[in-house]
Design a protein around this motif. Sequence first.
Motif, mmCIF file in Angstrom:
data_model
loop_
_atom_site.group_PDB
_atom_site.id
_atom_site.type_symbol
_atom_site.label_atom_id
_atom_site.label_comp_id
_atom_site.label_asym_id
_atom_site.label_seq_id
_atom_site.Cartn_x
_atom_site.Cartn_y
_atom_site.Cartn_z
ATOM 1 N N VAL A 99 0.657 -1.022 -0.017
ATOM 2 C CA VAL A 99 -0.203 0.061 0.244
ATOM 3 C C VAL A 99 1.041 0.768 -0.103
ATOM 4 C CG1 VAL A 99 -1.771 1.452 1.701
ATOM 5 C CG2 VAL A 99 -2.145 -1.286 0.678
ATOM 6 N N ALA A 100 0.320 1.937 -1.061
ATOM 7 C CA ALA A 100 1.633 3.514 -0.844
ATOM 8 C C ALA A 100 0.753 4.700 -1.746
ATOM 9 C CB ALA A 100 2.245 3.514 -1.823
ATOM 10 N N PRO A 101 1.201 5.734 -1.279
ATOM 11 C CA PRO A 101 0.681 7.261 -1.940
ATOM 12 C C PRO A 101 0.643 6.963 -3.159
ATOM 13 C CG PRO A 101 3.013 7.578 -0.441
ATOM 14 C CD PRO A 101 2.708 5.873 -0.550
ATOM 15 N N GLY A 102 -0.935 7.824 -3.585
ATOM 16 C CA GLY A 102 -1.468 7.282 -4.456
ATOM 17 C C GLY A 102 -2.163 5.992 -4.809
ATOM 18 N N ASP A 103 -2.363 5.817 -4.037
ATOM 19 C CA ASP A 103 -3.670 3.880 -4.410
ATOM 20 C C ASP A 103 -4.780 4.742 -4.533
ATOM 21 O OD1 ASP A 103 -1.359 2.625 -4.224
ATOM 22 O OD2 ASP A 103 -1.259 1.693 -2.358
ATOM 23 N N ILE A 104 -5.659 3.986 -4.436
ATOM 24 C CA ILE A 104 -7.290 4.562 -4.896
ATOM 25 C C ILE A 104 -7.625 3.557 -3.695
ATOM 26 C CG2 ILE A 104 -9.542 5.154 -5.943
ATOM 27 C CD1 ILE A 104 -7.176 6.609 -6.873
ATOM 28 N N VAL A 105 -8.911 4.566 -2.757
ATOM 29 C CA VAL A 105 -9.738 3.741 -1.862
ATOM 30 C C VAL A 105 -10.980 3.671 -2.230
ATOM 31 C CG1 VAL A 105 -10.935 3.875 0.541
ATOM 32 C CG2 VAL A 105 -8.861 4.755 0.251
ATOM 33 N N LEU A 106 -11.637 2.589 -2.884
ATOM 34 C CA LEU A 106 -13.324 2.454 -3.790
ATOM 35 C C LEU A 106 -13.634 2.550 -1.939
ATOM 36 C CD1 LEU A 106 -12.182 -0.297 -5.892
ATOM 37 C CD2 LEU A 106 -12.749 2.812 -6.078
ATOM 38 N N GLY A 107 -14.626 2.316 -2.138
ATOM 39 C CA GLY A 107 -16.301 1.989 -0.978
ATOM 40 C C GLY A 107 -16.894 1.439 -1.870
ATOM 41 N N LEU A 108 -17.553 0.442 -1.360
ATOM 42 C CA LEU A 108 -18.541 -0.228 -1.322
ATOM 43 C C LEU A 108 -19.738 -0.419 -0.688
ATOM 44 C CD1 LEU A 108 -16.287 -2.227 -2.943
ATOM 45 C CD2 LEU A 108 -17.725 -4.282 -2.466
ATOM 46 N N ALA A 109 -20.904 0.642 -1.099
ATOM 47 C CA ALA A 109 -22.095 1.183 -0.878
ATOM 48 C C ALA A 109 -22.371 -0.346 0.246
ATOM 49 C CB ALA A 109 -23.635 1.424 -1.667
ATOM 50 N N SER A 110 -22.857 0.582 1.779
ATOM 51 C CA SER A 110 -23.749 -0.332 2.164
ATOM 52 C C SER A 110 -25.725 -0.007 2.114
ATOM 53 C CB SER A 110 -23.638 0.480 4.067
ATOM 54 O OG SER A 110 -24.268 1.733 4.130
ATOM 55 N N ASN A 111 -26.016 -0.349 2.514
ATOM 56 C CA ASN A 111 -28.069 -0.638 2.854
ATOM 57 C C ASN A 111 -28.217 -0.497 3.725
ATOM 58 O OD1 ASN A 111 -27.415 -3.142 4.667
ATOM 59 N ND2 ASN A 111 -29.032 -4.309 2.935
ATOM 60 N N GLY A 112 -27.904 0.283 4.954
ATOM 61 C CA GLY A 112 -27.516 0.959 5.593
ATOM 62 C C GLY A 112 -26.645 0.851 6.949
ATOM 63 N N VAL A 113 -27.845 0.419 7.985
ATOM 64 C CA VAL A 113 -27.078 0.721 9.496
ATOM 65 C C VAL A 113 -26.083 -0.767 9.440
ATOM 66 C CG1 VAL A 113 -26.720 0.698 11.837
ATOM 67 C CG2 VAL A 113 -28.750 2.053 10.476
ATOM 68 N N HIS A 114 -26.615 -1.509 9.128
ATOM 69 C CA HIS A 114 -26.030 -3.107 8.769
ATOM 70 C C HIS A 114 -25.931 -3.172 10.268
ATOM 71 C CE1 HIS A 114 -23.210 -2.804 4.802
ATOM 72 N NE2 HIS A 114 -24.232 -2.992 4.623
ATOM 73 N N SER A 115 -24.783 -3.735 11.295
ATOM 74 C CA SER A 115 -24.860 -4.504 12.485
ATOM 75 C C SER A 115 -24.268 -3.676 13.578
ATOM 76 C CB SER A 115 -24.335 -5.599 12.259
ATOM 77 O OG SER A 115 -25.191 -6.554 11.275
ATOM 78 N N ASN A 116 -24.260 -2.671 13.437
ATOM 79 C CA ASN A 116 -23.706 -1.755 14.535
ATOM 80 C C ASN A 116 -23.699 -0.329 14.557
ATOM 81 O OD1 ASN A 116 -20.767 -3.314 12.648
ATOM 82 N ND2 ASN A 116 -20.711 -3.410 14.529
ATOM 83 N N GLY A 117 -23.760 0.071 16.181
ATOM 84 C CA GLY A 117 -24.715 1.186 16.545
ATOM 85 C C GLY A 117 -25.821 1.040 17.282
ATOM 86 N N PHE A 118 -26.023 0.015 17.030
ATOM 87 C CA PHE A 118 -27.668 -0.005 17.720
ATOM 88 C C PHE A 118 -27.836 0.352 18.835
ATOM 89 C CE2 PHE A 118 -28.529 -2.344 13.392
ATOM 90 C CZ PHE A 118 -29.489 -1.719 13.075
ATOM 91 N N SER A 119 -27.239 -0.055 20.056
ATOM 92 C CA SER A 119 -27.435 0.979 20.564
ATOM 93 C C SER A 119 -27.697 2.924 21.072
ATOM 94 C CB SER A 119 -26.295 0.985 22.137
ATOM 95 O OG SER A 119 -25.773 -0.843 22.672
ATOM 96 N N LEU A 120 -27.056 3.233 20.051
ATOM 97 C CA LEU A 120 -27.429 4.740 19.945
ATOM 98 C C LEU A 120 -28.561 4.662 19.191
ATOM 99 C CD1 LEU A 120 -26.691 7.644 20.027
ATOM 100 C CD2 LEU A 120 -24.769 7.379 17.882
ATOM 101 N N VAL A 121 -28.652 3.848 17.527
ATOM 102 C CA VAL A 121 -29.729 3.756 16.730
ATOM 103 C C VAL A 121 -31.457 3.407 18.161
ATOM 104 C CG1 VAL A 121 -31.018 2.535 15.562
ATOM 105 C CG2 VAL A 121 -28.629 3.183 14.869
ATOM 106 N N ARG A 122 -31.507 2.234 19.006
ATOM 107 C CA ARG A 122 -31.973 2.288 19.727
ATOM 108 C C ARG A 122 -32.765 3.274 20.672
ATOM 109 N NH1 ARG A 122 -30.577 -1.275 22.508
ATOM 110 N NH2 ARG A 122 -31.761 -1.804 24.029
ATOM 111 N N LYS A 123 -32.009 4.190 20.937
ATOM 112 C CA LYS A 123 -31.701 5.278 21.867
ATOM 113 C C LYS A 123 -32.395 6.824 21.035
ATOM 114 C CE LYS A 123 -28.968 8.682 24.701
ATOM 115 N NZ LYS A 123 -27.713 9.561 24.871
ATOM 116 N N LEU A 124 -32.280 6.302 20.021
ATOM 117 C CA LEU A 124 -32.422 7.856 18.595
ATOM 118 C C LEU A 124 -34.359 7.357 18.963
ATOM 119 C CD1 LEU A 124 -30.129 8.412 16.602
ATOM 120 C CD2 LEU A 124 -30.911 10.139 18.900
#
Length: 359
Positions: A179-204
Motif C-alpha cells: 500500500v503506497a501513496p497515490g493508491d485509490i480507496v474504493l467504497g462499496l455501498a452499504s444498504n443501511g446501518v448494517h449491524s453496528n451502533g444499534f445501542s445508539l439507534v435504539r436510543k434515538l
Amino acid sequence: MSDPISTSRRAYAEAGVDIDAGNELVNRIKPLAKATARKGADAGLGGFGALFDLKAAGFKDPVLVSTTDGVGTKLKVAIDANKHDTVGIDLVAMCVNDLIVQGAEPLFFLDYFATGKLDIESAAQVIAGIAEGCKQAGCALVGGETAEMPGMYGKGDYDLAGFSVGAAEREQILPREVVAPGDIVLGLASNGVHSNGFSLVRKLVAQENLSYDAPAPFEAGVSLGDALLRPTRIYVKPMLQAVRAGCVKAMAHITGGGLLENIPRVLPDGMGVRIDAASWQAPAVFNWMAKVGKIDANEMARTFNCGIGMAVIVASDKADEAIKILSDAGEKVYRIGVVEPRESGEQVVLNNTGDIWPC
C-alpha cells in the motif's frame, strides 16, 4: 414402573428445558443446512464435529483464517419488531466479511443460539436466515449449538454468535505491505446501518417516541423496523473475484468504529487516507440520525458505516478494472479517497461532510 427416560425428560421440562422442542428444531433446520453444501463439506448435521476437506475444495497451499462475531443489540430491534428472518444473515455477514478482507474464501460456518425458553418458530426463522447468509457467502453451515437456559434471558429474548473458518492461498493473503501513496480507496455501498451502533439507534428511536411498526421517518413506504433490520450486505463473492484478479491491496470491513477506525487497521505505518464524503450518497437513515441526535460528522463516521460497508484499496492503474469487476457483480462502487503519507495525526481525514450529515 415409570419409564426412567420419560421421568427424566419430564423433570427437565419442569426445570424449563424442553428436549423435544430442541429435537424438533434440529429436524427443521437439517434441510436448511443441507442446502448450503459445497465442495469440501457435505453440510450434514448431527455429529459431534464437522469435517472439511481442503484438497477437495481446490486449495494447494492454504492458510486458514478464522473469525467470530455477533449481531449486538440489533437483536433487540428484531425481538421488539417480532421480525427474526434477517438477523441470521447479519450474523453470517459479520463473520465472512471479516474473512474476505484477508483474502480468504469462507469455507464453513457454525452458530450459537441461546435463549431462556425455546420458541421453535422464531428460532427456525433465525436459522433460516443463517442458511441464507451462508448461501450468499458460498460457505457451508456445518453445525452449531442451541442452548435453552431458563433464568438467563428475559421472555422472548435470545442471543446469537457466529464462527467461520476460511482459507486463502498463501500468496493471496491480505493486506499487502505494498500500500503506497497515490493508491485509490474504493467504497462499496452499504444498504443501511448494517449491524453496528444499534445501542445508539435504539436510543434515538426511544427519544423520538417511535414504534418499529410505524412508518420510517426517513424512508417512504417501509416500516421503521423493516428499514433498520435490513441485513448487512455480504461482499464475499464479488470481492473474491477482485482479489483473484490481482486488483486488491487491502480491504477494511466498516463495522464498529466506522470509517475512522477500521480503515487504519489495514494501513502500513506512515500511511493515511483522505476521504471525500461527497463522493457517495449515504442512505437517508444516517442523515436522520445525525439530525435528531445532533451527532457531528466525526462521531457519525466513528460509530456507523455512513453508507460504505467495505473500503477497498487498489493501485491507481487497477482502479478501473476493480470497479468493473465489482460493478458487474452487482456492487455499487464509489471512488471515495486516496492514500497519502501520514506521519502523525488522524490516519483518516474526512472532507466535505457538511452536506452529507448536517446536524
